[in-house]
Design a protein around this motif. Structure first.
Motif, PDB file in Angstrom:
ATOM      1  N   THR A  53       2.320   0.832   3.513  1.00  0.00           N
ATOM      2  CA  THR A  53       2.702   1.437   4.424  1.00  0.00           C
ATOM      3  C   THR A  53       3.598  -0.354   4.868  1.00  0.00           C
ATOM      4  N   LEU A  54       4.559  -0.031   5.621  1.00  0.00           N
ATOM      5  CA  LEU A  54       5.353  -1.158   6.064  1.00  0.00           C
ATOM      6  C   LEU A  54       4.543  -1.631   7.442  1.00  0.00           C
ATOM      7  N   PRO A  55       3.980  -2.608   7.792  1.00  0.00           N
ATOM      8  CA  PRO A  55       3.851  -2.637   9.285  1.00  0.00           C
ATOM      9  C   PRO A  55       4.790  -3.433  10.214  1.00  0.00           C
ATOM     10  N   SER A  56       5.653  -4.622   8.990  1.00  0.00           N
ATOM     11  CA  SER A  56       6.345  -5.158   9.555  1.00  0.00           C
ATOM     12  C   SER A  56       7.374  -5.912   8.338  1.00  0.00           C
ATOM     13  N   ARG A  57       8.830  -5.940   8.312  1.00  0.00           N
ATOM     14  CA  ARG A  57       9.091  -7.109   7.278  1.00  0.00           C
ATOM     15  C   ARG A  57       8.576  -8.395   7.240  1.00  0.00           C
ATOM     16  N   GLU A  58       8.236  -8.553   7.947  1.00  0.00           N
ATOM     17  CA  GLU A  58       7.758 -10.624   7.068  1.00  0.00           C
ATOM     18  C   GLU A  58       6.757 -10.018   6.774  1.00  0.00           C
ATOM     19  N   MET A  59       4.993  -9.038   6.809  1.00  0.00           N
ATOM     20  CA  MET A  59       4.223  -9.359   6.592  1.00  0.00           C
ATOM     21  C   MET A  59       4.593  -8.286   4.986  1.00  0.00           C
ATOM     22  N   GLY A  60       6.118  -7.075   4.884  1.00  0.00           N
ATOM     23  CA  GLY A  60       5.802  -6.849   3.631  1.00  0.00           C
ATOM     24  C   GLY A  60       5.158  -5.504   3.273  1.00  0.00           C
ATOM     25  N   PRO A  61       5.037  -4.774   2.022  1.00  0.00           N
ATOM     26  CA  PRO A  61       4.582  -3.278   1.743  1.00  0.00           C
ATOM     27  C   PRO A  61       2.684  -3.974   1.483  1.00  0.00           C
ATOM     28  N   GLN A  62       2.131  -2.949   2.256  1.00  0.00           N
ATOM     29  CA  GLN A  62       0.688  -3.008   2.424  1.00  0.00           C
ATOM     30  C   GLN A  62       0.503  -1.761   1.499  1.00  0.00           C
ATOM     31  N   SER A  63      -0.696  -2.075   0.741  1.00  0.00           N
ATOM     32  CA  SER A  63      -0.878  -0.804  -0.495  1.00  0.00           C
ATOM     33  C   SER A  63      -1.936  -0.253   0.684  1.00  0.00           C
ATOM     34  N   LEU A  64      -2.160   1.309   0.289  1.00  0.00           N
ATOM     35  CA  LEU A  64      -3.529   1.887   1.228  1.00  0.00           C
ATOM     36  C   LEU A  64      -4.028   2.168   0.501  1.00  0.00           C
ATOM     37  N   GLY A  65      -3.369   2.108  -0.778  1.00  0.00           N
ATOM     38  CA  GLY A  65      -4.254   2.239  -1.980  1.00  0.00           C
ATOM     39  C   GLY A  65      -4.311   2.802  -3.050  1.00  0.00           C
ATOM     40  N   VAL A  66      -4.638   3.535  -4.691  1.00  0.00           N
ATOM     41  CA  VAL A  66      -4.299   4.057  -5.148  1.00  0.00           C
ATOM     42  C   VAL A  66      -5.068   5.837  -5.597  1.00  0.00           C
ATOM     43  N   LEU A  67      -4.436   6.323  -5.855  1.00  0.00           N
ATOM     44  CA  LEU A  67      -4.264   8.045  -5.445  1.00  0.00           C
ATOM     45  C   LEU A  67      -5.015   8.535  -7.002  1.00  0.00           C
ATOM     46  N   ASP A  68      -6.448   9.351  -6.285  1.00  0.00           N
ATOM     47  CA  ASP A  68      -6.745   9.520  -7.807  1.00  0.00           C
ATOM     48  C   ASP A  68      -6.161  11.394  -7.890  1.00  0.00           C
ATOM     49  N   GLY A  69      -4.721  10.949  -7.817  1.00  0.00           N
ATOM     50  CA  GLY A  69      -4.208  12.480  -7.982  1.00  0.00           C
ATOM     51  C   GLY A  69      -3.286  12.982  -6.626  1.00  0.00           C
ATOM     52  N   PRO A  70      -2.673  13.694  -6.549  1.00  0.00           N
ATOM     53  CA  PRO A  70      -2.112  14.564  -5.649  1.00  0.00           C
ATOM     54  C   PRO A  70      -3.090  15.484  -4.466  1.00  0.00           C
ATOM     55  N   ARG A  71      -4.259  15.017  -4.468  1.00  0.00           N
ATOM     56  CA  ARG A  71      -4.864  15.860  -3.262  1.00  0.00           C
ATOM     57  C   ARG A  71      -5.395  14.815  -1.660  1.00  0.00           C
ATOM     58  N   ALA A  72      -6.306  15.654  -0.748  1.00  0.00           N
ATOM     59  CA  ALA A  72      -6.570  15.078   0.163  1.00  0.00           C
ATOM     60  C   ALA A  72      -7.565  14.083  -0.068  1.00  0.00           C
TER      61      ALA A  72
END
Length: 119
Positions: A53-72
């Motif tokens: 996600t990109l909350p702001s340009r100043e903060m830059g992109p923030q990882s929400l996490g690495v996913l264990d494949g394309p599943r919920a």
């Protein structure tokens, strides 16, 4: 007596570069977010999918996490940024285990802007 399920603060529909929906992210603003894939996503051997996600340009992109494949998946952590209306969310293809730089490095699979849920 049952409590109602918590409502997300924002919802983002993530689209690929052809405008096709790939995933939905619901961010609850309590250090949890959920991602659901709505179409197939090919993840080649040796690669991972990572949500950002990109909350702001100043903060830059923030990882929400690495996913264990394309599943919920429920994304959780003490460091998830506070969600806001029109905040960018995206999914990238990264080397296995996630971005080596802490920033998106791979191609964007899908992206979208959040819509605030005034519930």
């Amino acid at each position: 007596m049952q409590r109602p399920a918590p409502a997300p603060q924002v919802v983002a529909v993530l689209l690929d570069d052809q405008g096709q929906p790939r995933a939905i992210i619901e961010d609850y603003g309590d250090d949890t977010a959920q991602i659901r894939f709505v179409s197939d996503v090919d993840v080649p051997q040796g690669f991972s999918i990572q949500a950002w996600t990109l909350p702001s340009r100043e903060m830059g992109p923030q990882s929400l996490g690495v996913l264990d494949g394309p599943r919920a998946t429920t994304l959780a952590g003490p460091d998830l940024p506070v969600p806001a209306d029109a905040q960018l969310y995206e999914i990238t293809l990264e080397p296995e285990g996630g971005s080596p730089t802490g920033r998106p490095t791979g191609p964007i699979i899908a992206k979208g802007l959040a819509a605030a849920q005034n519930i």
